[in-house]
Design a protein around this motif. Structure first.
Motif, PDB file in Angstrom:
ATOM      1  N   GLY A 381       8.588  13.577  -3.230  1.00  0.00           N
ATOM      2  CA  GLY A 381       7.391  14.399  -3.275  1.00  0.00           C
ATOM      3  C   GLY A 381       6.231  13.780  -2.521  1.00  0.00           C
ATOM      4  O   GLY A 381       6.253  12.611  -2.130  1.00  0.00           O
ATOM      5  N   ARG A 382       5.169  14.567  -2.335  1.00  0.00           N
ATOM      6  CA  ARG A 382       4.019  14.118  -1.568  1.00  0.00           C
ATOM      7  C   ARG A 382       3.166  13.118  -2.358  1.00  0.00           C
ATOM      8  O   ARG A 382       2.726  12.095  -1.832  1.00  0.00           O
ATOM      9  N   ARG A 383       2.946  13.427  -3.618  1.00  0.00           N
ATOM     10  CA  ARG A 383       2.049  12.618  -4.448  1.00  0.00           C
ATOM     11  C   ARG A 383       2.534  11.173  -4.616  1.00  0.00           C
ATOM     12  O   ARG A 383       1.754  10.232  -4.405  1.00  0.00           O
ATOM     13  N   PRO A 384       3.792  10.920  -4.982  1.00  0.00           N
ATOM     14  CA  PRO A 384       4.258   9.529  -5.102  1.00  0.00           C
ATOM     15  C   PRO A 384       4.157   8.750  -3.794  1.00  0.00           C
ATOM     16  O   PRO A 384       3.833   7.552  -3.799  1.00  0.00           O
ATOM     17  N   LEU A 385       4.433   9.416  -2.666  1.00  0.00           N
ATOM     18  CA  LEU A 385       4.314   8.726  -1.387  1.00  0.00           C
ATOM     19  C   LEU A 385       2.877   8.262  -1.148  1.00  0.00           C
ATOM     20  O   LEU A 385       2.645   7.133  -0.699  1.00  0.00           O
ATOM     21  N   LEU A 386       1.923   9.128  -1.447  1.00  0.00           N
ATOM     22  CA  LEU A 386       0.518   8.761  -1.253  1.00  0.00           C
ATOM     23  C   LEU A 386       0.124   7.594  -2.155  1.00  0.00           C
ATOM     24  O   LEU A 386      -0.550   6.651  -1.717  1.00  0.00           O
ATOM     25  N   LEU A 387       0.532   7.647  -3.415  1.00  0.00           N
ATOM     26  CA  LEU A 387       0.159   6.595  -4.359  1.00  0.00           C
ATOM     27  C   LEU A 387       0.750   5.240  -3.957  1.00  0.00           C
ATOM     28  O   LEU A 387       0.047   4.224  -3.921  1.00  0.00           O
ATOM     29  N   TRP A 388       2.048   5.215  -3.641  1.00  0.00           N
ATOM     30  CA  TRP A 388       2.682   3.969  -3.241  1.00  0.00           C
ATOM     31  C   TRP A 388       2.130   3.483  -1.898  1.00  0.00           C
ATOM     32  O   TRP A 388       1.963   2.274  -1.685  1.00  0.00           O
ATOM     33  N   GLY A 389       1.856   4.416  -0.998  1.00  0.00           N
ATOM     34  CA  GLY A 389       1.282   4.021   0.285  1.00  0.00           C
ATOM     35  C   GLY A 389      -0.058   3.338   0.117  1.00  0.00           C
ATOM     36  O   GLY A 389      -0.342   2.330   0.786  1.00  0.00           O
ATOM     37  N   SER A 390      -0.902   3.858  -0.780  1.00  0.00           N
ATOM     38  CA  SER A 390      -2.209   3.245  -1.031  1.00  0.00           C
ATOM     39  C   SER A 390      -2.058   1.813  -1.523  1.00  0.00           C
ATOM     40  O   SER A 390      -2.783   0.907  -1.097  1.00  0.00           O
ATOM     41  N   VAL A 391      -1.110   1.593  -2.433  1.00  0.00           N
ATOM     42  CA  VAL A 391      -0.881   0.252  -2.980  1.00  0.00           C
ATOM     43  C   VAL A 391      -0.400  -0.707  -1.890  1.00  0.00           C
ATOM     44  O   VAL A 391      -0.929  -1.818  -1.737  1.00  0.00           O
ATOM     45  N   LEU A 392       0.592  -0.296  -1.127  1.00  0.00           N
ATOM     46  CA  LEU A 392       1.180  -1.177  -0.110  1.00  0.00           C
ATOM     47  C   LEU A 392       0.170  -1.497   0.989  1.00  0.00           C
ATOM     48  O   LEU A 392       0.101  -2.644   1.465  1.00  0.00           O
ATOM     49  N   MET A 393      -0.620  -0.504   1.400  1.00  0.00           N
ATOM     50  CA  MET A 393      -1.603  -0.762   2.459  1.00  0.00           C
ATOM     51  C   MET A 393      -2.732  -1.650   1.949  1.00  0.00           C
ATOM     52  O   MET A 393      -3.282  -2.456   2.711  1.00  0.00           O
ATOM     53  N   THR A 394      -3.099  -1.522   0.675  1.00  0.00           N
ATOM     54  CA  THR A 394      -4.113  -2.413   0.100  1.00  0.00           C
ATOM     55  C   THR A 394      -3.644  -3.866   0.163  1.00  0.00           C
ATOM     56  O   THR A 394      -4.398  -4.764   0.553  1.00  0.00           O
ATOM     57  N   ILE A 395      -2.386  -4.099  -0.216  1.00  0.00           N
ATOM     58  CA  ILE A 395      -1.819  -5.447  -0.154  1.00  0.00           C
ATOM     59  C   ILE A 395      -1.885  -6.001   1.264  1.00  0.00           C
ATOM     60  O   ILE A 395      -2.307  -7.147   1.488  1.00  0.00           O
TER      61      ILE A 395
END
Length: 550
Positions: A381-395
């Motif tokens: 889905g779109r929502r999980p991709l956005l959430l995980w992407g935010s975390v990984l890019m923050t790191i």
């Protein structure tokens, strides 16, 4: 056939759950590996979407070409204003880049009414004609002023294509694989960047002006292919229905699904489309009762009113999502890392050729990330991709900020740390490509109602180009003057994107475009539900009457 039986078998949906919960689908929903079977089950619509995504290839190619051409000695010899030794070079170089974004903003904004009036299909042709004119002028540019004007004209065409390509793809796709097909737009954008980079990497060795004129010339080829081939693709069935061409809409839908018009799944989707169109037409008539008489003055006023409707009840939450998601796509820092990477490679002591090769590898890494979303978009889905992407890019941003803060500009004496930075650059590019790269191009074209879809997507695309322009202005001085502070700045926006997504972004995976009223719950009170069911009944009775008459 009774009304009850009719509603059990062919009726519009009245819930916000995935379509396969209630109905027989055209193919398997997005699951690991199996989602590609869904694409194979819809080969014709996948081919149409892939062909339309050539608009993204054109967009990406144009972006990729300029990044290398701007440092070619042959180019700087003709346009000395952008040479590093020229007075005010930073301004003139920035203006050259910004004119494309300004043109794209204007093109995306105008494409809203063009796509509604002339169809999604023909608006693509108009966009390609404008883009080709701009490309021809860039190829033949003899001075800086001509080049700037050419960049603006080409930008108008690119902006139009960046808006209408995902719009057309969303309207022809079955819900089970719509996400995968919309990813093709971002995939082609990044693929275009990669192609342009390696073409210009090769043409830089041409010792005359064809080193930069040839790449500009070559970008017209996919434009010609798109303009010639789009004529043979079907009209959007949803656009046809919005114009009252219901039988043509049914024929187009059946052609796209490669099924007879009598197939129950085709009839169900057609019922969804028609009932949603009629529902929003009735709402529009109630909202603007004095503008229904078909005069020139009323048409202009209704056009203006329809833009303001995007910010009114029944649509404002969707506009918020469309504008917000494209805002964060730019402010999560993709351009900051792309901007800084050449400086990092240079201070590592790498020669010019190796710097360019590593920059090309960064683009390829992003392309791999985008490719992964061909199956993750409809699987997770779109929502999980956005959430995980935010975390990984923050790191990634935090790690790079720490390393830049400690070791810049002494990378040459800290080789291991410099290569760790490169690894996290690649990690970021992969993460962005798999999440915040494709999703913001996909979601805006899914969420708006039929009557405002073109205008809503236009507003969202304009947000993308406007924020792209802002980032282009602030990133160079931000990196130059604050060093690691720039990456802290973008890390904060990555965290904010997580919070915003968590609280505001709904899931659209597996939902039809006509279910979005229920997904957003902004047109679902009892009175409006009764209106929807009455419209469905009227459509069904009209169809039954037609059959009896025939």
């Amino acid at each position: 056939m009774s009304t009850e039986t009719k509603e059990d078998n062919v009726a519009a949906v009245h819930h916000d759950r995935a379509i396969w919960v209630q109905r027989e689908t055209y193919g398997p929903p997005g699951m690991p590996l199996i989602c590609f079977q869904g694409l194979f089950n819809s080969q014709y619509v996948a081919m149409c979407a892939a062909f339309c995504a050539l608009g993204g290839l054109i967009f990406g190619y144009d972006q990729g070409v300029v990044s290398v051409i701007l440092v070619m000695p042959q180019f700087l010899g003709r346009f000395s204003q952008v040479s590093d030794t020229a007075s005010g070079a930073g301004f003139w170089k920035g203006l050259l880049t910004a004119m494309l974004q300004l043109g794209a903003f204007a093109g995306a904004l105008n494409q809203g009414w063009i796509a509604d009036k002339y169809s999604r299909k023909y608006s693509i042709v108009i966009a390609v004609v404008i883009f080709t004119l701009g490309s021809a002028l860039q190829t033949g540019a003899v001075d800086y002023a001509m080049l700037v004007v050419a960049r603006f004209i080409g930008g108008v065409g690119i902006g139009m294509l960046s808006m209408v390509a995902p719009l057309y793809i969303s309207e022809i796709s079955p819900p089970e694989i719509r996400g995968s097909l919309l990813v093709l737009e971002e995939f082609c954008i990044v693929f275009g960047i990669v192609i342009a980079f390696w073409i210009t990497f090769g043409t830089q060795y041409i010792m005359n002006e064809w080193s930069w004129r040839l790449p500009f010339l070559l970008q017209m080829i996919p434009g010609f292919v798109l303009a010639g081939g789009i004529i043979f693709l079907p009209f959007s069935p949803r656009w046809l229905a919005s114009k009252g061409r219901d039988q043509e809409s049914l024929s187009s839908l059946a052609k796209l699904r490669r099924l007879p018009t009598s197939d129950r799944r085709v009839q169900q989707e057609w019922m969804d489309i028609r009932s949603e169109v009629l529902f929003h037409q009735e709402v529009n008539q109630e909202r603007h009762p004095t503008l229904q008489e078909r005069t020139v003055s009323n048409r202009v006023k209704l056009e203006v009113a329809s833009w303001t409707d995007c910010f009114r009840r029944g649509c404002w939450r969707r506009t918020h999502i469309g504008v917000g998601i494209t805002f964060f796509q730019q402010f999560v820092g993709i351009n900051a890392l792309i901007y800084y990477s050449p400086s990092l490679f240079e201070t590592m002591g790498l020669n010019h050729s190796m710097q360019l090769i590593l920059s090309g590898i960064l683009n390829v890494t992003q392309l791999i990330g985008v490719a992964s979303s061909l199956w993750t978009m409809d699987r997770f889905g779109r929502r999980p991709l956005l959430l995980w992407g935010s975390v990984l890019m923050t790191i990634a941003h935090v790690v790079i900020a720490i390393l830049v803060g400690k070791y810049d500009p002494e990378w040459a004496t800290h080789k291991a740390e410099s290569w760790v930075s490169v690894v996290f650059l690649l990690f970021y590019m992969m993460s962005f490509g798999a999440t915040w790269g494709p999703v913001p191009w996909a979601m805006p074209s899914e969420i708006f109602p039929s009557s405002l879809r073109a205008k809503g997507v236009a507003i969202s695309t304009c947000s993308n180009w406007f924020n792209n322009f802002i980032i282009g202005l602030i990133t160079p001085p931000l990196v130059q003057n604050t060093g690691f502070g720039a990456y802290v700045f973008f890390a904060v926006f990555c965290m904010l994107s997580f919070v915003w997504t968590y609280f505001f972004v709904p899931e659209t995976k597996g939902r039809t475009l006509e279910q979005m009223d229920h997904v957003f719950k902004d047109s679902s009170n009892e009175q409006e539900e009764a209106r929807r069911r009455r419209i469905e009944t009227d459509i069904w009775k009209a169809e039954e009457s037609t059959k009896v008459t025939a």
